[in-house]
Scaffold this motif. Structure first.
Motif, PDB file in Angstrom:
ATOM      1  N   ASN A 157      43.528  44.818  62.094  1.00 53.15           N
ATOM      2  CA  ASN A 157      44.598  43.808  62.081  1.00 53.15           C
ATOM      3  C   ASN A 157      45.894  44.353  61.491  1.00 53.15           C
ATOM      4  O   ASN A 157      46.977  44.102  62.012  1.00 53.15           O
ATOM      5  N   ASN A 158      45.759  45.090  60.388  1.00 55.90           N
ATOM      6  CA  ASN A 158      46.940  45.635  59.723  1.00 55.90           C
ATOM      7  C   ASN A 158      47.725  46.562  60.655  1.00 55.90           C
ATOM      8  O   ASN A 158      48.955  46.613  60.599  1.00 55.90           O
ATOM      9  N   LYS A 192      50.196  44.845  62.878  1.00 52.80           N
ATOM     10  CA  LYS A 192      51.353  44.294  62.148  1.00 52.80           C
ATOM     11  C   LYS A 192      52.408  45.372  61.914  1.00 52.80           C
ATOM     12  O   LYS A 192      53.504  45.071  61.449  1.00 52.80           O
ATOM     13  N   ASN A 193      52.026  46.623  62.151  1.00 52.65           N
ATOM     14  CA  ASN A 193      52.965  47.715  61.904  1.00 52.65           C
ATOM     15  C   ASN A 193      53.294  48.490  63.169  1.00 52.65           C
ATOM     16  O   ASN A 193      53.646  49.660  63.127  1.00 52.65           O
ATOM     17  N   PHE A 211      47.253  38.057  72.749  1.00 52.57           N
ATOM     18  CA  PHE A 211      48.293  37.637  71.806  1.00 52.57           C
ATOM     19  C   PHE A 211      48.868  38.848  71.073  1.00 52.57           C
ATOM     20  O   PHE A 211      50.094  38.999  70.941  1.00 52.57           O
ATOM     21  N   ASP A 248      57.715  39.108  65.246  1.00 53.26           N
ATOM     22  CA  ASP A 248      57.364  38.908  63.852  1.00 53.26           C
ATOM     23  C   ASP A 248      56.458  37.676  63.760  1.00 53.26           C
ATOM     24  O   ASP A 248      56.850  36.576  64.133  1.00 53.26           O
ATOM     25  N   ASP A 249      55.248  37.890  63.257  1.00 51.22           N
ATOM     26  CA  ASP A 249      54.251  36.810  63.151  1.00 51.22           C
ATOM     27  C   ASP A 249      54.763  35.589  62.403  1.00 51.22           C
ATOM     28  O   ASP A 249      54.500  34.456  62.784  1.00 51.22           O
ATOM     29  N   ILE A 250      55.450  35.848  61.292  1.00 49.78           N
ATOM     30  CA  ILE A 250      55.861  34.724  60.443  1.00 49.78           C
ATOM     31  C   ILE A 250      56.843  33.830  61.206  1.00 49.78           C
ATOM     32  O   ILE A 250      56.724  32.606  61.191  1.00 49.78           O
ATOM     33  N   GLY A 251      57.759  34.463  61.909  1.00 52.44           N
ATOM     34  CA  GLY A 251      58.705  33.704  62.725  1.00 52.44           C
ATOM     35  C   GLY A 251      57.975  32.838  63.750  1.00 52.44           C
ATOM     36  O   GLY A 251      58.304  31.660  63.930  1.00 52.44           O
ATOM     37  N   THR A 282      54.849  31.715  63.597  1.00 49.77           N
ATOM     38  CA  THR A 282      54.099  30.644  62.940  1.00 49.77           C
ATOM     39  C   THR A 282      55.028  29.521  62.480  1.00 49.77           C
ATOM     40  O   THR A 282      54.677  28.344  62.579  1.00 49.77           O
ATOM     41  N   LEU A 283      56.199  29.904  61.998  1.00 47.28           N
ATOM     42  CA  LEU A 283      57.114  28.868  61.494  1.00 47.28           C
ATOM     43  C   LEU A 283      57.607  27.943  62.603  1.00 47.28           C
ATOM     44  O   LEU A 283      58.071  26.833  62.329  1.00 47.28           O
ATOM     45  N   LYS A 312      55.591  26.518  64.336  1.00 49.98           N
ATOM     46  CA  LYS A 312      54.558  25.474  64.336  1.00 49.98           C
ATOM     47  C   LYS A 312      54.523  24.732  63.004  1.00 49.98           C
ATOM     48  O   LYS A 312      53.495  24.176  62.622  1.00 49.98           O
ATOM     49  N   VAL A 313      55.619  24.738  62.302  1.00 46.22           N
ATOM     50  CA  VAL A 313      55.612  24.195  60.941  1.00 46.22           C
ATOM     51  C   VAL A 313      55.252  22.713  60.902  1.00 46.22           C
ATOM     52  O   VAL A 313      54.627  22.248  59.942  1.00 46.22           O
ATOM     53  N   ILE A 348      51.546  22.435  60.738  1.00 48.51           N
ATOM     54  CA  ILE A 348      51.063  22.764  59.389  1.00 48.51           C
ATOM     55  C   ILE A 348      51.269  21.546  58.476  1.00 48.51           C
ATOM     56  O   ILE A 348      50.372  21.166  57.717  1.00 48.51           O
ATOM     57  N   VAL A 404      44.518  24.598  62.240  1.00 47.26           N
ATOM     58  CA  VAL A 404      45.774  23.845  62.339  1.00 47.26           C
ATOM     59  C   VAL A 404      46.149  23.682  63.806  1.00 47.26           C
ATOM     60  O   VAL A 404      46.572  22.617  64.250  1.00 47.26           O
ATOM     61  N   ASP A 455      43.962  31.102  74.445  1.00 48.69           N
ATOM     62  CA  ASP A 455      43.125  32.313  74.372  1.00 48.69           C
ATOM     63  C   ASP A 455      42.250  32.345  73.119  1.00 48.69           C
ATOM     64  O   ASP A 455      41.605  33.350  72.838  1.00 48.69           O
ATOM     65  N   ARG A 488      62.913  33.296  52.451  1.00 48.70           N
ATOM     66  CA  ARG A 488      61.806  32.327  52.544  1.00 48.70           C
ATOM     67  C   ARG A 488      61.235  32.034  51.156  1.00 48.70           C
ATOM     68  O   ARG A 488      61.355  32.843  50.245  1.00 48.70           O
ATOM     69  N   HIS A 509      52.630  36.466  55.147  1.00 44.78           N
ATOM     70  CA  HIS A 509      52.449  35.366  56.091  1.00 44.78           C
ATOM     71  C   HIS A 509      51.874  34.138  55.402  1.00 44.78           C
ATOM     72  O   HIS A 509      52.332  33.006  55.624  1.00 44.78           O
ATOM     73  N   ILE A 566      47.061  33.765  61.207  1.00 47.18           N
ATOM     74  CA  ILE A 566      46.751  33.795  62.639  1.00 47.18           C
ATOM     75  C   ILE A 566      45.411  34.506  62.780  1.00 47.18           C
ATOM     76  O   ILE A 566      45.266  35.658  62.361  1.00 47.18           O
TER      77      ILE A 566
END
Lengths: 201, 468
Positions: free
Chosen positions: A109-110, A113-114, A165, A175-178, A180-181, A183-184, A187, B17, B22, B51, B154, B162
């Motif tokens: 996973n890491n 992200k890079n 994905f 960017d994952d965080i962007g 996810t946000l 979908k705020v 959350i 959530v 997929d 943030r 995150h 995720i």
């Protein structure tokens, strides 16, 4: 994050099984508070002696592999710690793709992200790529993420699987965080519901 | 009626959530534990993007990896880089308003010992930390796993991760353990059988009579090393043992909320007929006290065995075994009990809890460590240390010649000054025997606390059953 589309480069063979995160980046280098500059310490204890001299037998010190961008590795690559310093060090060295029969979960996973692509293939195909990598600098492989194909130096094509994905994020440098946000509100809804059903959390 | 679910299925479902077509899910995180080594870049990322931490009240930080375990550390840490990391955590905790246990607080300790001790870890929760041994918290029936620093950022920013769901794996330990066999021997024996990639892509649920009989401390030891078995997480269904441990802890629910929580927690078990993708069963009676001989946690053998030869293996493991024997300085055929030990380390998130110290003290009581042996006990938290002092256990270790240290990760990963010298050989209650793990060229044999104590007395790897 930089976009990942296609890499054509030198592949280095690392057939040892269970290459762990302590090998990839020993703990002494975890004391940094930055993400950058770890490439020179990648595989430190295998790559240098205690005086800092290069070990000439280590694959990435050999002239033909010093600019490797692809690693073909033994089973269970990246096992051990969750330290993202491991993919940071490899990425900083210039590695963009790692091929193995299996990866430890967190390292896998890491890597994404890079901007690195870890590829899982069956043993027979890893063996074939390992043999190709053994040929040295003249054997340049191409890894095409869009087509999900590796082309060996002699034109052999191997298909690989990748999570759609994760592929999408790599191809577009997202960017994952962007993401996810975006979908705020979902959350927030979850938290509201949870405050009723599990107020002790 | 809905299909039968595993414990993992139930916890997962309670935290989704949103889900994409997929199968990629956004999973809500109930508790985020933070330490000084894998978090500075994540906080830096928040600052750069402006943030905030979404739920500071669900975020708990403690310095553990870098901190010295000797007196005086409250005022000064010699190693500059370590000091900078600890100071960065001090500042980040303050700036972002998260729960914090600095080294000056008696509750400070290894993050995976502090979380349960303070009641932050509760059944049915999702718990993450930038540390692979987050698996420890699975002992409470919490879905707990390690994450990288990008994921730490995150979770700080969104309180979610995720994720895609892992597969279900069941590890059943039937029957009863024999005397001298502990939770550590169970977890090592499982890895010895399934290998370090045996659990890859799975969440393991440990079950069976021998698991049920374990204390919470023992269950944490078992789940702690799920990661060495390659699993994403380890889980044990909560029961009365769990509830008794949690009840009354600082951050555990109280009053009506306790009753409501308990009602839900009692539904957290695997339904009859639920599907597991992989099943491993071991008879508790068949497990012996074990040690590792090589440089992978899967290199496990009963203490009664001999050092293996590379040709005992197949595939890539032949070369790996050759390399491991060379690194460890061992000869095939050599009896494991003939291996001389220089150092003994008792501590870590695997075996740094009160029960571990009691088990080791039981063996050490009234005896002295071998001449020339370096032996240290590093309690997992300030509170464990305090309790051991109250119970007279600390004095047993001190009288025997052990160093009695302050809490931290210490020689488990040797980021602080507690390290092995070149070729120094250690019987260690920690979790990894990788090359260089406890110090450059250092040699590690993973064992239970009782086995470590026995080796400290005799000067070589020893079958603890001979000393009971």
């Amino acid at each position: 994050m930089e976009k990942f589309t296609k890499v054509t480069g030198i592949a280095a063979p690392m057939p040892l099984v269970n290459i762990d995160t302590d090998m990839i980046i020993p703990k002494g280098f975890l004391k940094t508070i930055k993400r950058t500059g770890l490439g020179v310490h990648a595989f430190d204890e295998m790559r240098y002696d205690r005086q800092g001299n290069e070990n000439p037998d280590f694959v990435l010190n050999k002239p033909q592999y010093r600019k490797a961008e692809i690693l073909v590795a033994g089973d269970n690559f990246g096992c051990g710690s969750s330290r993202e310093h491991a993919p940071w060090a490899l990425a900083d060295f210039g590695i963009k793709v790692i091929v193995s029969t299996s990866f430890a979960d967190i390292f896998f996973n890491n890597s994404f992200k890079n901007g690195m692509l870890p590829i899982v293939l069956p043993q027979a195909e890893v063996d074939l790529l390992m043999a190709d990598a053994e040929k040295g600098a003249n054997a340049r492989m191409t890894v095409d993420l869009e087509a999900q194909e590796i082309t060996t130096s002699d034109g052999h094509v191997i298909k690989f699987e990748v999570d759609q994905f994760k592929k999408h994020c790599l191809l577009n440098g997202l960017d994952d965080i962007g993401l996810t946000l975006e979908k705020v509100s979902a959350i927030h809804d979850f938290e509201t519901k949870s405050a009723q059903s599990r107020p002790w959390v | 009626m809905s299909a039968p679910k595993t414990l993992y299925d139930k916890i997962w479902d309670a935290h989704v959530v949103s889900e994409d077509a997929d199968g990629t899910c956004l999973l809500y995180i109930d508790r985020h534990l933070v330490h000084e080594v894998t978090s500075p870049q994540a906080f830096e990322g928040l600052r750069l993007t402006g943030r905030k931490v979404r739920c500071p009240e669900k975020t708990i930080a403690v310095p553990d990896h870098n901190v010295p375990t000797t007196e005086g550390r409250e005022t000064h840490i010699d190693n500059e880089e370590s000091r900078i990391q600890v100071e960065a955590l001090d500042k980040n905790a303050k700036d972002f308003g998260i729960n914090y246990y600095p080294v000056t607080d008696i509750r400070q300790g290894i993050v995976h010992i502090v979380g349960p001790e303070q009641g932050w870890t509760l059944p049915g929760m999702t718990v993450v930390c930038g540390d692979s041994h987050t698996a420890t918290h699975g002992a409470f029936g919490a879905l707990a796993h390690g994450i990288g620093t990008s994921e730490v950022e995150h979770v700080l920013a969104t309180q979610t991760l995720i994720q895609k769901k892992s597969k279900n794996m069941k590890v059943e330990i039937t029957g009863k353990l024999k005397p001298g066999v502990t939770a550590k021997d169970i977890t090592l024996a499982v890895i010895g059988l399934t290998g370090t990639a045996g659990g890859t892509g799975h969440v393991i649920e440990y079950c069976g009579e021998a698991i049920r009989a374990l204390s919470m401390e023992g269950r944490m030891t078992v789940c702690n090393m799920a990661i060495e078995g390659g699993a994403r997480a380890g889980l044990i269904a909560p029961d009365e043992t769990t509830f008794d441990y949690v009840r009354g802890r600082a951050h555990a629910p109280k009053g009506a909320q306790w009753e409501a929580a308990l009602n839900w927690w009692k539904t957290l078990f695997t339904d009859d007929g639920a599907h597991f993708d992989k099943v491993v069963t071991i008879r508790g009676e068949d497990i012996e006290p074990v040690v590792t001989w090589g440089t992978s946690p899967e290199d496990v053998l009963p203490i009664s065995a001999v050092v293996p030869a590379p040709e005992d293996f197949t595939g890539g493991k032949v070369e790996a075994a050759k390399r491991a024997l060379d690194y460890m300085g061992l000869t095939p055929g050599q009896k494991l009990t003939d291996i001389a030990i220089d150092t003994v380390f008792i501590g870590s998130c695997t075996n740094g809890r009160i029960e571990d110290l009691r088990a080791a003290a039981e063996i050490v009581k009234g005896k002295k460590i071998k001449d020339g042996m370096r032996a240290m006990v590093v309690p997992g938290s300030g509170l464990v240390r305090h309790q051991a002092e109250e119970e007279g256990i600390a004095q047993i270790f001190i009288d025997a010649g052990f160093e009695w240290r302050l809490a931290g990760c210490s020689m488990c990963l040797a980021m602080n000054p507690d390290q092995l010298g070149e070729y120094e050989r250690c019987a260690s209650t920690s979790n990894r025997n990788f090359e260089g793990r406890q110090g450059y060229k250092g040699r590690t044999h993973l064992v239970s606390p009782a086995m470590a104590a026995a080796a400290a007395l005799t000067g070589h790897l020893t079958d603890v059953r001979e000393m009971m």
